[in-house]
Write an enzyme that holds these catalytic residues in place. Structure first.
Site, short mmCIF file in Angstrom:
data_model
loop_
_atom_site.label_atom_id
_atom_site.label_comp_id
_atom_site.label_asym_id
_atom_site.label_seq_id
_atom_site.Cartn_x
_atom_site.Cartn_y
_atom_site.Cartn_z
N HIS A 161 3.07 4.34 -2.11
CA HIS A 161 3.23 5.51 -3.00
C HIS A 161 2.62 5.25 -4.37
CE1 HIS A 161 6.60 5.15 -0.13
NE2 HIS A 161 6.30 6.40 0.13
S1 FES Z 1 5.31 2.52 -3.92
FE1 FES Z 1 6.69 3.20 -2.40
S2 FES Z 1 7.19 1.37 -1.35
FE2 FES Z 1 5.85 0.70 -2.93
#
Ligand code: FES
Length: 162
Positions: free
Chosen positions: A127
């Protein structure tokens, strides 16, 4: 009747054993409770991954530039305020748990050619969390810095983790 009783005993032990077994750490967990690592082969600028309790631990032999970048940050500006000096025992060695504090992915940055993100530390592509050269969260959804596991230097270039 004897047969029924014997079967009953088997059934009971089969039911009880898994419960008792969960109360004891697995043998491989015990074996990995502490991990001794020889850092001598890790050159400046290299990163090493070792396993501890089923999780990756990232060891970074930081370059002078990476150390300076980590130290030249005002902790009060960080989401999870921590000075670099509070996260290392020796400035040249960073030891952190390689598990993103967002949802638990393993960030990139350990292998040559990996995307290390804007701050040259680690990048979690799940993410988009970005960590700096102290493993501190700088961008993206992760709430906390990459954790520093318990460890100690047992020699000039030897550490014991856990
Ligand atoms: S940014 Fe979501 S698990 Fe690392």
């Amino acid at each position: 009747m004897l047969t029924v009783g014997a079967l009953g005993a088997v059934a009971i032990s089969a039911t009880v054993w898994p419960f008792v077994d969960t109360l004891n750490p697995a043998r491989d967990t015990l074996a990995a409770a502490t991990t001794e690592v020889d850092l001598a082969p890790v050159a400046v600028g290299q990163r090493l991954t070792v396993a501890r309790r089923g999780k990756p631990v990232f060891i970074d032999h930081r370059t002078p530039a990476e150390i300076t970048a980590a130290q030249n940050v005002d902790p009060s500006q960080l989401r999870d305020p921590e000075a670099d000096s509070a996260r290392v025992k020796k400035p040249e060695w960073l030891v952190i748990v390689g598990v993103c504090t967002h949802l638990g992915c393993i960030p990139l940055g350990q292998k040559t050619g990996d995307d290390r993100g804007t701050y040259g530390g680690w990048f979690c592509p799940c993410h988009g969390s970005v960590y700096d050269t102290s493993g501190r969260i700088r961008q993206g959804p992760a709430p906390l810095n990459l954790a520093v596991p318990p460890y100690e230097f047992t020699g000039i270039t030897t550490i014991k983790i856990g």
